[in-house]
Structures are given as C-alpha cells and as structure tokens.
Design a protein around this motif. Structure first.
Motif, PDB file in Angstrom:
ATOM      1  N   TYR A   1      38.306  43.074 -12.452  1.00  0.00           N
ATOM      2  CA  TYR A   1      37.448  43.171 -11.266  1.00  0.00           C
ATOM      3  C   TYR A   1      38.271  43.363  -9.988  1.00  0.00           C
ATOM      4  CZ  TYR A   1      34.168  41.682  -7.625  1.00  0.00           C
ATOM      5  OH  TYR A   1      33.399  41.621  -6.488  1.00  0.00           O
ATOM      6  N   ASP A   2      37.853  44.313  -9.189  1.00  0.00           N
ATOM      7  CA  ASP A   2      38.480  44.585  -7.881  1.00  0.00           C
ATOM      8  C   ASP A   2      39.986  44.797  -8.018  1.00  0.00           C
ATOM      9  OD1 ASP A   2      38.638  45.026  -5.194  1.00  0.00           O
ATOM     10  OD2 ASP A   2      38.403  42.939  -4.596  1.00  0.00           O
ATOM     11  N   ASP A   3      40.331  45.740  -8.906  1.00  0.00           N
ATOM     12  CA  ASP A   3      41.741  46.108  -9.122  1.00  0.00           C
ATOM     13  C   ASP A   3      42.611  44.894  -9.480  1.00  0.00           C
ATOM     14  OD1 ASP A   3      41.283  48.830  -8.602  1.00  0.00           O
ATOM     15  OD2 ASP A   3      41.514  48.521  -6.449  1.00  0.00           O
ATOM     16  N   ASN A   4      42.131  44.112 -10.446  1.00  0.00           N
ATOM     17  CA  ASN A   4      42.904  42.958 -10.952  1.00  0.00           C
ATOM     18  C   ASN A   4      43.149  41.898  -9.880  1.00  0.00           C
ATOM     19  OD1 ASN A   4      42.978  44.347 -13.353  1.00  0.00           O
ATOM     20  ND2 ASN A   4      45.191  44.702 -13.346  1.00  0.00           N
ATOM     21  N   MET A   5      42.171  41.718  -9.019  1.00  0.00           N
ATOM     22  CA  MET A   5      42.326  40.767  -7.913  1.00  0.00           C
ATOM     23  C   MET A   5      42.734  39.374  -8.403  1.00  0.00           C
ATOM     24  SD  MET A   5      39.441  39.340  -5.241  1.00  0.00           S
ATOM     25  CE  MET A   5      38.618  38.420  -6.537  1.00  0.00           C
TER      26      MET A   5
ATOM     27  N   TYR B   1      38.355  24.797 -19.347  1.00  0.00           N
ATOM     28  CA  TYR B   1      37.666  26.067 -19.177  1.00  0.00           C
ATOM     29  C   TYR B   1      37.633  26.819 -20.508  1.00  0.00           C
ATOM     30  CZ  TYR B   1      39.060  25.298 -14.264  1.00  0.00           C
ATOM     31  OH  TYR B   1      39.265  24.769 -13.016  1.00  0.00           O
ATOM     32  N   ILE B   2      36.541  27.540 -20.723  1.00  0.00           N
ATOM     33  CA  ILE B   2      36.471  28.504 -21.816  1.00  0.00           C
ATOM     34  C   ILE B   2      36.080  29.829 -21.181  1.00  0.00           C
ATOM     35  CG2 ILE B   2      35.361  29.150 -23.989  1.00  0.00           C
ATOM     36  CD1 ILE B   2      34.839  26.204 -24.530  1.00  0.00           C
ATOM     37  N   ALA B   3      37.040  30.738 -21.102  1.00  0.00           N
ATOM     38  CA  ALA B   3      36.818  32.052 -20.489  1.00  0.00           C
ATOM     39  C   ALA B   3      36.732  33.081 -21.617  1.00  0.00           C
ATOM     40  CB  ALA B   3      37.945  32.393 -19.528  1.00  0.00           C
ATOM     41  N   ILE B   4      35.535  33.614 -21.845  1.00  0.00           N
ATOM     42  CA  ILE B   4      35.276  34.504 -22.974  1.00  0.00           C
ATOM     43  C   ILE B   4      35.223  35.943 -22.465  1.00  0.00           C
ATOM     44  CG2 ILE B   4      33.688  35.004 -24.858  1.00  0.00           C
ATOM     45  CD1 ILE B   4      32.537  32.111 -24.338  1.00  0.00           C
ATOM     46  N   SER B   5      36.164  36.756 -22.936  1.00  0.00           N
ATOM     47  CA  SER B   5      36.268  38.145 -22.456  1.00  0.00           C
ATOM     48  C   SER B   5      36.109  38.204 -20.937  1.00  0.00           C
ATOM     49  CB  SER B   5      35.217  39.034 -23.131  1.00  0.00           C
ATOM     50  OG  SER B   5      35.449  39.136 -24.505  1.00  0.00           O
ATOM     51  N   PRO B   6      36.919  37.454 -20.194  1.00  0.00           N
ATOM     52  CA  PRO B   6      36.761  37.449 -18.744  1.00  0.00           C
ATOM     53  C   PRO B   6      37.123  38.819 -18.148  1.00  0.00           C
ATOM     54  CG  PRO B   6      38.788  36.343 -19.356  1.00  0.00           C
ATOM     55  CD  PRO B   6      38.062  36.635 -20.634  1.00  0.00           C
ATOM     56  N   TYR B   7      36.283  39.298 -17.267  1.00  0.00           N
ATOM     57  CA  TYR B   7      36.500  40.615 -16.666  1.00  0.00           C
ATOM     58  C   TYR B   7      37.476  40.462 -15.495  1.00  0.00           C
ATOM     59  CZ  TYR B   7      35.442  45.357 -15.106  1.00  0.00           C
ATOM     60  OH  TYR B   7      35.532  46.694 -14.756  1.00  0.00           O
ATOM     61  N   LEU B   8      38.763  40.320 -15.851  1.00  0.00           N
ATOM     62  CA  LEU B   8      39.780  40.108 -14.825  1.00  0.00           C
ATOM     63  C   LEU B   8      40.233  41.414 -14.182  1.00  0.00           C
ATOM     64  CD1 LEU B   8      41.996  37.263 -16.340  1.00  0.00           C
ATOM     65  CD2 LEU B   8      39.860  37.127 -15.054  1.00  0.00           C
TER      66      LEU B   8
ATOM     67  N   GLY C   1      32.433  30.521 -19.543  1.00  0.00           N
ATOM     68  CA  GLY C   1      31.715  31.692 -19.097  1.00  0.00           C
ATOM     69  C   GLY C   1      32.099  32.922 -19.888  1.00  0.00           C
ATOM     70  N   HIS C   2      31.163  33.868 -20.018  1.00  0.00           N
ATOM     71  CA  HIS C   2      31.363  35.094 -20.775  1.00  0.00           C
ATOM     72  C   HIS C   2      31.346  36.286 -19.829  1.00  0.00           C
ATOM     73  CE1 HIS C   2      29.466  38.321 -23.548  1.00  0.00           C
ATOM     74  NE2 HIS C   2      30.774  38.311 -23.738  1.00  0.00           N
ATOM     75  N   SER C   3      32.291  37.184 -19.994  1.00  0.00           N
ATOM     76  CA  SER C   3      32.380  38.409 -19.210  1.00  0.00           C
ATOM     77  C   SER C   3      32.522  38.060 -17.724  1.00  0.00           C
ATOM     78  CB  SER C   3      31.160  39.286 -19.488  1.00  0.00           C
ATOM     79  OG  SER C   3      31.394  40.605 -19.038  1.00  0.00           O
ATOM     80  N   PHE C   4      31.515  38.364 -16.879  1.00  0.00           N
ATOM     81  CA  PHE C   4      31.625  37.976 -15.470  1.00  0.00           C
ATOM     82  C   PHE C   4      31.600  36.454 -15.321  1.00  0.00           C
ATOM     83  CE2 PHE C   4      30.144  42.375 -14.300  1.00  0.00           C
ATOM     84  CZ  PHE C   4      31.282  42.709 -13.580  1.00  0.00           C
TER      85      PHE C   4
ATOM     86  N   THR D   1      35.027  35.602 -15.537  1.00  0.00           N
ATOM     87  CA  THR D   1      35.645  35.933 -14.250  1.00  0.00           C
ATOM     88  C   THR D   1      35.467  34.765 -13.283  1.00  0.00           C
ATOM     89  OG1 THR D   1      34.977  38.243 -14.628  1.00  0.00           O
ATOM     90  CG2 THR D   1      35.775  37.676 -12.431  1.00  0.00           C
ATOM     91  N   PHE D   2      34.248  34.230 -13.248  1.00  0.00           N
ATOM     92  CA  PHE D   2      33.971  33.086 -12.366  1.00  0.00           C
ATOM     93  C   PHE D   2      34.800  31.867 -12.770  1.00  0.00           C
ATOM     94  CE2 PHE D   2      31.698  29.088 -11.698  1.00  0.00           C
ATOM     95  CZ  PHE D   2      31.661  29.068 -10.316  1.00  0.00           C
ATOM     96  N   ALA D   3      34.923  31.611 -14.078  1.00  0.00           N
ATOM     97  CA  ALA D   3      35.714  30.461 -14.538  1.00  0.00           C
ATOM     98  C   ALA D   3      37.150  30.574 -14.032  1.00  0.00           C
ATOM     99  CB  ALA D   3      35.679  30.382 -16.056  1.00  0.00           C
ATOM    100  N   THR D   4      37.711  31.780 -14.111  1.00  0.00           N
ATOM    101  CA  THR D   4      39.087  31.998 -13.650  1.00  0.00           C
ATOM    102  C   THR D   4      39.177  31.851 -12.130  1.00  0.00           C
ATOM    103  OG1 THR D   4      39.312  33.570 -15.478  1.00  0.00           O
ATOM    104  CG2 THR D   4      41.061  33.558 -13.817  1.00  0.00           C
ATOM    105  N   TYR D   5      38.160  32.344 -11.438  1.00  0.00           N
ATOM    106  CA  TYR D   5      38.106  32.196  -9.981  1.00  0.00           C
ATOM    107  C   TYR D   5      38.058  30.719  -9.594  1.00  0.00           C
ATOM    108  CZ  TYR D   5      36.171  32.348  -5.241  1.00  0.00           C
ATOM    109  OH  TYR D   5      35.953  32.157  -3.894  1.00  0.00           O
TER     110      TYR D   5
END
Length: 237
Positions: free
Chosen positions: A32-36, A23-30, A1-4, A7-11
């Motif tokens: 999100y929600d104060d580094n949740m 997993y391939i997390a591309i520029s994951p927006y971690l 996943g890219h960006s969000f 984020t989903f891949a990490t979730y």
C-alpha cells in the motif's frame, strides 16, 4: 486482520506499539502506498518491547506479495528488536481467500504455544506448577492463577501414590485459594478419609454439601453420599 486488515495490524504495531501484544497479519497488503509501512518499519520499529510482542504473518500462493513481505521480514530480522517475536509462513497450498482459516488457527497455536502445563511439572510439585502460571502471567500481561482443577489433579496424584501428607497439604491449599468451591472441600475430605482422619473428613464433606446445596450443584448427590458414608462410619465408632 486479513489483507487490508493485515495492513491495519501492521500499522497499529508501528503507530501504537503498546496497544496490542500479539498480532496475526494474514496476507497483509504492505504494498500500500508504495510500501509505506515497509519503509516505516525501518524507521519506527522499536529496539525493545518491554511487554513482549508476537507478530504472526502469513501469505498464500500470492507471488505479488512475496517481495514486499520478504523485505519486511528482513528488516525485522536485521533489527532483531528485544522482546519481539516474528513468525512468517508462506502457505503455498492456499490462496488469498482460503488462507485466513489456517492462519487464525495456527497463529493462535503459536501465540499460546507455551500455555499447556507440561506433565513433568506434576512430578516437580506445586512450586513448579505455580511458577509455570507465573511465567504465563508475565508473558501475556495478565494474572493467570493456577487453576483449581490443576491443584486437584496434583492432590489426587499424591493420594494415588499414598503420599498422604502431601495430598492433604495440596488439597488444603486448594481450599485456601478457592474457598467458594464445593469440590475442593469434598476432595480434602476424601484425603482425610483415606488417612483415617474421619472427623476432619466429615467436616469437609459437610462443607461441600453446604456450598453445593444452594447452588443446586450437579455433584450434590455425590457430596451427600460421601457425607452420609462418613457420618455412618463415625456413628459406628
């Protein structure tokens, strides 16, 4: 996943750790929600992944991401979970829009880095080759059989080295494993022919033709030519 999507891949990794094994997390927006998710990594990252997990994470020239992704990486490295592989790559020549292309390609290269059969395995023989594919099966969680063409190549290596017994044995094994393939019978026939076992050669060439004909196999003319040559040889004896 890219960006969000990253984020989903990490979730997914933290929420349902058994759902994916790579997993391939591309520029994951971690962020999100104060580094949740970074905080969740500290609490939810397992100590052991029995099935094995590979996590390939990238970022382009995106300074706002660096601190958070560095923190995520530090947590993973500090915990060092058994069976978890992390690779984090900063692609400073890319931006948020261009980073996915290289990330997907390089990520798949990394995930499947051990896939290719090393050339030296052919020198070690069939057992070593089978072991390689057994290791792949365990690593990727699915049965990966030694391919027909790999067995065939080994048989022809022995044939070229005039190791006739070894060649015939490997081709016989290929017939055993892939009995619906016309090619395996044709190759076994060739080995028998080179070993002056013409009756056995003719029988296997015939089998190759019998299988190939209803399939309209593109190599049917070759198989028929081999059969005819062997029939003529036997007629002259």
């Amino acid at each position: 996943g890219h960006s969000f999507g990253g984020t989903f891949a990490t979730y997914a990794l933290l929420k349902e750790p058994d759902i994916f094994n790579a997993y391939i997390a591309i520029s994951p927006y971690l962020m999100y929600d104060d580094n949740m998710l970074v905080d969740a990594t500290e609490k939810k990252l397992k100590s052991k992944y029995n099935a094995g997990v590979q996590f390939y994470m990238t970022v382009g020239d995106e300074p706002n991401y660096f601190e958070t992704l560095d923190k995520f990486t530090q947590i993973v490295e500090a915990k060092s979970p058994n069976g978890f592989e992390l690779k984090y790559v900063q692609m400073k020549n890319e931006n948020h829009g261009s980073v996915p292309h290289l990330s997907i390609y390089n990520g798949l290269e990394w995930i499947y880095s051990g896939w290719k059969l090393p050339k030296e395995k052919y020198k070690e023989g069939l057992a070593a080759i089978d072991e390689h594919y057994a290791d792949l099966s365990e690593r990727y969680g699915d049965e990966i059989k030694t391919p027909e063409n790999v067995l065939n190549q080994l048989g022809y290596i022995y044939l070229g080295e005039k190791e006739m017994d070894k060649s015939i044995k490997v081709f016989q094994e290929n017939v055993e494993r892939y009995p619906k393939s016309a090619n395996v019978y044709d190759s076994l026939g060739e080995a028998y022919e080179n070993n002056n076992q013409f009756a056995e050669a003719e029988k296997n060439y015939q089998k190759a033709v019998d299988i190939a004909k209803p399939q309209e196999h593109p190599n049917l003319p070759v198989y028929e030519k081999n059969l005819k040559r062997m029939q003529e040889k036997l007629a002259q004896k």
